[in-house]
Design an enzyme around this catalytic site. Structure first.
Site, short mmCIF file in Angstrom:
data_model
loop_
_atom_site.label_atom_id
_atom_site.label_comp_id
_atom_site.label_asym_id
_atom_site.label_seq_id
_atom_site.Cartn_x
_atom_site.Cartn_y
_atom_site.Cartn_z
N ASP A 1 -5.34 -3.10 6.94
CA ASP A 1 -5.43 -3.60 5.56
C ASP A 1 -5.72 -5.10 5.49
O ASP A 1 -5.26 -5.79 4.59
CB ASP A 1 -4.13 -3.29 4.78
CG ASP A 1 -3.82 -1.81 4.78
OD1 ASP A 1 -4.78 -1.01 4.75
OD2 ASP A 1 -2.63 -1.45 4.82
N GLN B 1 -7.79 0.79 10.76
CA GLN B 1 -6.47 0.34 11.20
C GLN B 1 -6.56 -1.09 11.75
O GLN B 1 -7.40 -1.84 11.29
CB GLN B 1 -5.86 1.31 12.23
CG GLN B 1 -5.45 2.65 11.65
CD GLN B 1 -6.60 3.62 11.45
OE1 GLN B 1 -7.32 3.89 12.38
NE2 GLN B 1 -6.75 4.14 10.26
N GLY C 1 -7.87 3.23 4.48
CA GLY C 1 -8.16 3.03 3.05
C GLY C 1 -8.83 1.68 2.93
O GLY C 1 -8.21 0.66 3.16
N HIS C 2 -10.13 1.68 2.68
CA HIS C 2 -10.90 0.44 2.64
C HIS C 2 -11.40 0.21 1.21
O HIS C 2 -12.03 1.07 0.62
CB HIS C 2 -12.09 0.52 3.61
CG HIS C 2 -11.66 0.66 5.04
ND1 HIS C 2 -12.53 0.81 6.08
CD2 HIS C 2 -10.42 0.67 5.61
CE1 HIS C 2 -11.85 0.89 7.22
NE2 HIS C 2 -10.57 0.82 6.95
N SER D 1 4.50 0.54 -0.58
CA SER D 1 4.49 -0.92 -0.57
C SER D 1 4.33 -1.39 0.86
O SER D 1 4.93 -0.84 1.78
CB SER D 1 5.82 -1.46 -1.11
OG SER D 1 5.87 -1.22 -2.48
N LYS E 1 -11.02 -5.29 5.79
CA LYS E 1 -12.22 -4.90 6.58
C LYS E 1 -13.31 -4.35 5.67
O LYS E 1 -14.49 -4.67 5.81
CB LYS E 1 -11.84 -3.85 7.64
CG LYS E 1 -10.81 -4.33 8.64
CD LYS E 1 -10.40 -3.24 9.61
CE LYS E 1 -9.59 -2.12 8.99
NZ LYS E 1 -8.25 -2.51 8.50
P1 GDP Z 1 -8.87 -2.68 4.81
O1 GDP Z 1 -8.11 -1.43 5.07
O2 GDP Z 1 -8.81 -3.64 5.95
O3 GDP Z 1 -10.29 -2.43 4.35
O4 GDP Z 1 -8.13 -3.42 3.61
P2 GDP Z 1 -7.58 -2.72 2.25
O5 GDP Z 1 -8.74 -2.47 1.36
O6 GDP Z 1 -6.67 -1.61 2.57
O7 GDP Z 1 -6.66 -3.88 1.71
C1 GDP Z 1 -7.14 -5.15 1.40
C2 GDP Z 1 -6.87 -5.42 -0.11
O8 GDP Z 1 -7.06 -6.79 -0.38
C3 GDP Z 1 -7.84 -4.68 -1.02
O9 GDP Z 1 -7.17 -4.37 -2.22
C4 GDP Z 1 -8.93 -5.71 -1.26
O10 GDP Z 1 -9.62 -5.51 -2.51
C5 GDP Z 1 -8.14 -6.97 -1.29
N1 GDP Z 1 -8.84 -8.17 -0.80
C6 GDP Z 1 -9.76 -8.30 0.18
N2 GDP Z 1 -10.08 -9.58 0.38
C7 GDP Z 1 -9.34 -10.29 -0.51
C8 GDP Z 1 -9.20 -11.70 -0.79
O11 GDP Z 1 -9.81 -12.56 -0.17
N3 GDP Z 1 -8.32 -12.05 -1.78
C9 GDP Z 1 -7.59 -11.11 -2.48
N4 GDP Z 1 -6.75 -11.54 -3.41
N5 GDP Z 1 -7.70 -9.80 -2.24
C10 GDP Z 1 -8.55 -9.40 -1.26
P1 IMO Z 2 -6.81 0.74 7.31
O1 IMO Z 2 -8.08 1.20 7.99
C1 IMO Z 2 -2.49 0.23 7.53
C2 IMO Z 2 -0.29 3.17 9.94
C3 IMO Z 2 0.69 4.07 9.22
C4 IMO Z 2 1.74 4.25 10.32
C5 IMO Z 2 0.89 4.31 11.59
C6 IMO Z 2 0.60 5.73 12.07
O2 IMO Z 2 -6.83 0.89 5.83
O3 IMO Z 2 -6.46 -0.62 7.77
P2 IMO Z 2 -1.09 7.61 11.24
O4 IMO Z 2 -1.16 8.36 9.93
O5 IMO Z 2 -2.33 6.86 11.57
O6 IMO Z 2 -0.61 8.48 12.37
O7 IMO Z 2 0.08 6.52 11.00
O8 IMO Z 2 -0.33 3.66 11.27
N1 IMO Z 2 -1.67 3.18 9.42
C7 IMO Z 2 -2.20 2.19 8.70
N2 IMO Z 2 -1.65 1.05 8.22
N3 IMO Z 2 -3.80 0.48 7.34
C8 IMO Z 2 -4.38 1.60 7.85
O9 IMO Z 2 -5.71 1.80 7.82
C9 IMO Z 2 -3.56 2.54 8.52
N4 IMO Z 2 -3.79 3.74 9.11
C10 IMO Z 2 -2.63 4.11 9.66
O10 IMO Z 2 1.21 3.45 8.07
O11 IMO Z 2 2.54 3.09 10.39
MG MG Z 3 -6.58 -0.30 4.21
#
Ligand code: GDP
Ligand code: IMO
Ligand code: MG
Length: 457
Positions: free
Chosen positions: A18, A247, A45-46, A331, A21
Site C-alpha cells: 500500500d 504487496q 488493492g491498487h 484500518s 504502487k
Molecule cells: P498500492 O497497493 O501500493 O497501489 O497502494 P494503495 O492504492 O493500496 O494505497 C495507497 C493510497 O494512497 C491510495 O488510496 C492512493 O490513492 C493514495 N495515494 C497515493 N499517493 C498518494 C500521495 O502522494 N498522497 C496522498 N495523500 N495519497 C496518495
Molecule cells: P498491495 O498490492 C498490504 C497482507 C495481509 C496479511 C498478509 C498475508 O495492495 O500492496 P495474504 O492474503 O496475502 O495471504 O495475506 O499480507 N497483504 C497486504 N497488505 N497490501 C497488500 O497488497 C497486501 N496483500 C496482502 O494483510 O498481513
Molecule cells: Mg494496496
C-alpha cells in the site's frame, strides 16, 4: 515526455504494501507499451485517481487506464477467474476497454473456492488455538501457492481440457475436503455468503466448482496467451515494459517478517521469473516508499504509533492518509518512517531509485521521527533483521527532524517544497543510500514530482 525505446522498469513496494504502487504504475505507463503483474493475486488493492475519478484494481495491471497499452498477467500470479471478470466488467461499465488489451498466462495457477475456504478456516483455527492470526486477506492466496509448489495446482491451461480439468479437480477436492473436515472441523463452520454456493456439510462440492470453471473457461479463452513470448516480443521490437509489483518487500515470503508475510516473492528479482523474461531485461528498479509506515494484518512493526487518539501523529497519518485497506476495508496500522527497514529493502531489491509517496500527509506535524536503526540485545544495528522473532524485540533509535506547516498537496516541483520537507527527503536518501527519483504529493496522477525519469536514467 519522450519515450526512450527498449527500457524496462520494475516497480516494487519497499515496506508492507500500500505504498502507492498503483498510482506510480499508472503514471509511468505513459512511457510504456506493456505492463505486467508478476506475483500475488487479488489480495492486492491498487488505487488510481485520474481527473478526480478513483479506480481500485486488484488483478488487472494499473496500466489499463492508458488506452493502447497492453496489459499482462504473468505466470507468477495466482488467478481467480471469477474475480478477474468482476474487475473487467467494472472497468467496462466505466468505459475502459479491457478484453482486447489483456493477456493472461496459461501457466497461472488457479485460485478455486476451496483455497478460500482453507484460508478462512486456517485463520479461524489459529485464533481458536490461541495462535496469533496472520491477518490474511482471506482470498485463498496462500493455499493456492501451496498447491503450485506441491505440483498439484490446476492452471489456466487446464481450463482448455475439460476432462483433464475434471480428473485433477476430483483429486484436489478429495485432499482439501479431507483437511477441511477432519483437520479444520469445517462442518460446524460458517464460511459466509461468498462460499455458501459451493459448500455442503463443510465440504466443497465438485459440481458447483466444475460448472463454474467451465463457464469461466469460455470467457477466458480469448485472453489466454504465452505471456513470456509476448513480452519478449515487445522488448525485441524496442518497446518499453513496466513490471508491477504487488504487496511489499517486508511481506515477501523469504525476506519479509516471516511468518507474517504473504505467500509469494514480492521483490524485484521475481519480476523476471514471474513474467517469463531474463533478469537482464530488468533495467531500473523503482522502490515505492511511503513517507511514513503502514501495515495491515498481524506481525511486528517496530515504529508503530498509537493511531486511534485524535491529534496524535499516528492519528494524522491514519485519517489524513485515509489508511484503510482497498481489498478488505481494514484500518492500516501507522508509524514513523523506518530507514533501517528501507536499507534492507534496498539491499534485497537492488533499488535504482526511490519514489516517496504521501509526503503531503505529514503536513502540519510539528516534529517528525526517523528511525535510523535499532537496539537489539544491547547492541546497535542499522539494518532490519530477518524474521518476526528478532524484529519483535527491536527498539527503534530515532532521529528528530522538524516538520513543516505549509501545504505540500499537489506540489509538482521539488524546489517548491518547504525547506524542512526537502530536509526530510534528503535525510531519507542519505541514511538509506538510495537517490530519490520521484515524490508524490496527492493521490492524483498529475501531482507527482519528477527528479529522474526511470525510463531515461
Ligand atoms: P498500492 O497497493 O501500493 O497501489 O497502494 P494503495 O492504492 O493500496 O494505497 C495507497 C493510497 O494512497 C491510495 O488510496 C492512493 O490513492 C493514495 N495515494 C497515493 N499517493 C498518494 C500521495 O502522494 N498522497 C496522498 N495523500 N495519497 C496518495
Ligand atoms: P498491495 O498490492 C498490504 C497482507 C495481509 C496479511 C498478509 C498475508 O495492495 O500492496 P495474504 O492474503 O496475502 O495471504 O495475506 O499480507 N497483504 C497486504 N497488505 N497490501 C497488500 O497488497 C497486501 N496483500 C496482502 O494483510 O498481513
Ligand atoms: Mg494496496
Amino acid at each position: 515526455m519522450t519515450v526512450s525505446k527498449g527500457r524496462n522498469v520494475v516497480v516494487v513496494g519497499t515496506q508492507w504494501g500500500d505504498e502507492g504502487k498503483g498510482k506510480l504504475v499508472d503514471w509511468l505507463t505513459e512511457s510504456a507499451q506493456g505492463v505486467v503483474r508478476f506475483q500475488g493475486g487479488h489480495n492486492a488493492g491498487h488505487t488510481l485517481v485520474i481527473n478526480g475519478v478513483k479506480t481500485a484494481l486488484h488483478l488487472i495491471p494499473s496500466g489499463i487506464m492508458r488506452p493502447g497499452v497492453k496489459c499482462y498477467i504473468g505466470n507468477g500470479v495466482v488467478l481467480s477467474v471469477g474475480k478477474l471478470f468482476e474487475e473487467i466488467e467494472g472497468l467496462e461499465k466505466a468505459g475502459v476497454q479491457v478484453r482486447d488489451r489483456l493477456r493472461v498466462s496459461e501457466a497461472c495457477p488457479l485460485i478455486l473456492p476451496f483455497h478460500q475456504a482453507l484460508d478462512v478456516a486456517r485463520e479461524a483455527a489459529r485464533e481458536q488455538g490461541g495462535v496469533q492470526k496472520i491477518g490474511t486477506t482471506g482470498k485463498g492466496i496462500g493455499p493456492a501457492y501451496e498447491d503450485k509448489i506441491a505440483r498439484r495446482a490446476l492452471r489456466v491451461q487446464d481450463l482448455k481440457h475439460p476432462e483433464r480439468f475434471a480428473s485433477k479437480l476430483r483429486e484436489l477436492l478429495n485432499l482439501h475436503n479431507h483437511i477441511l473436515v477432519n483437520v479444520l472441523g469445517s462442518k460446524n463452520f460458517d464460511f459466509g455468503a461468498g462460499l455458501a454456493p459451493y459448500m455442503k456439510d463443510g465440504e466443497v462440492q465438485f459440481d458447483a466448482v466444475y460448472a463454474e470453471a467451465m463457464r469461466h473457461a469460455e470467457l477466458l479463452k480469448p485472453m489466454i496467451a504465452d505471456v513470456s513470448r509476448e513480452l519478449n516480443g515487445v522488448h525485441a521490437a524496442g518497446g518499453n515494459l513496466l513490471f508491477e509489483g504487488a504487496q511489499g518487500t517486508l511481506l515477501d515470503v523469504d525476506h519479509g517478517t516471516y511468518p507474517y508475510v504473504t505467500s509469494s516473492n514480492c521483490v524485484a528479482g521475481n519480476a523476471a521469473a514471474g513474467a517469463g523474461v531474463g533478469p537482464g531485461m530488468l533495467h531500473y528498479i523503482l522502490g515505492i516508499t511511503k513517507a511514513y509506515c503502514t501495515r495491515v494484518g498481524g506481525g511486528p512493526f517496530p515504529t508503530e504509533l498509537e493511531w486511534e487518539k485524535e491529534g496524535t501523529p499516528g492519528w494524522i497519518m491514519s485519517t489524513v492518509g485515509a489508511e484503510k485497506g482497498v481489498t478488505t476495508g481494514r484500518s492500516r496500522r501507522c508509524g514513523w518512517f523506518d530507514a533501517a527497514l528501507l536499507k534492507r529493502s534496498a539491499q534485497i531489491n537492488g533499488l535504482s531509485g526511490l519514489c516517496i509517496t504521501k509526503l503531503d500527509v505529514l503536513d502540519g506535524i510539528e516534529e517528525l521521527q526517523l528511525c535510523v536503526g535499532y537496539e537489539l540485545d544491547g547492541e546497535k544495528i542499522d539494518l532490519l533483521p530477518l524474521g518476526a522473532d528478532d524484529i519483535e524485540r527491536c527498539k527503534p533509535i530515532y532521529e528528530s527532524i522538524p516538520g513543516w506547516t505549509e501545504s505540500t498537496v499537489g506540489v509538482t516541483e521539488y524546489d517548491k517544497l518547504p525547506l524542512n520537507a526537502r530536509r526530510y527527503l534528503d535525510r531519507i536518501a542519505e541514511v538509506t543510500g538510495v537517490p530519490i527519483a520521484m515524490v508524490s504529493t496527492s493521490p492524483d496522477r498529475d501531482h507527482t514530482i519528477l527528479m529522474q525519469n526511470p525510463y531515461q536514467a
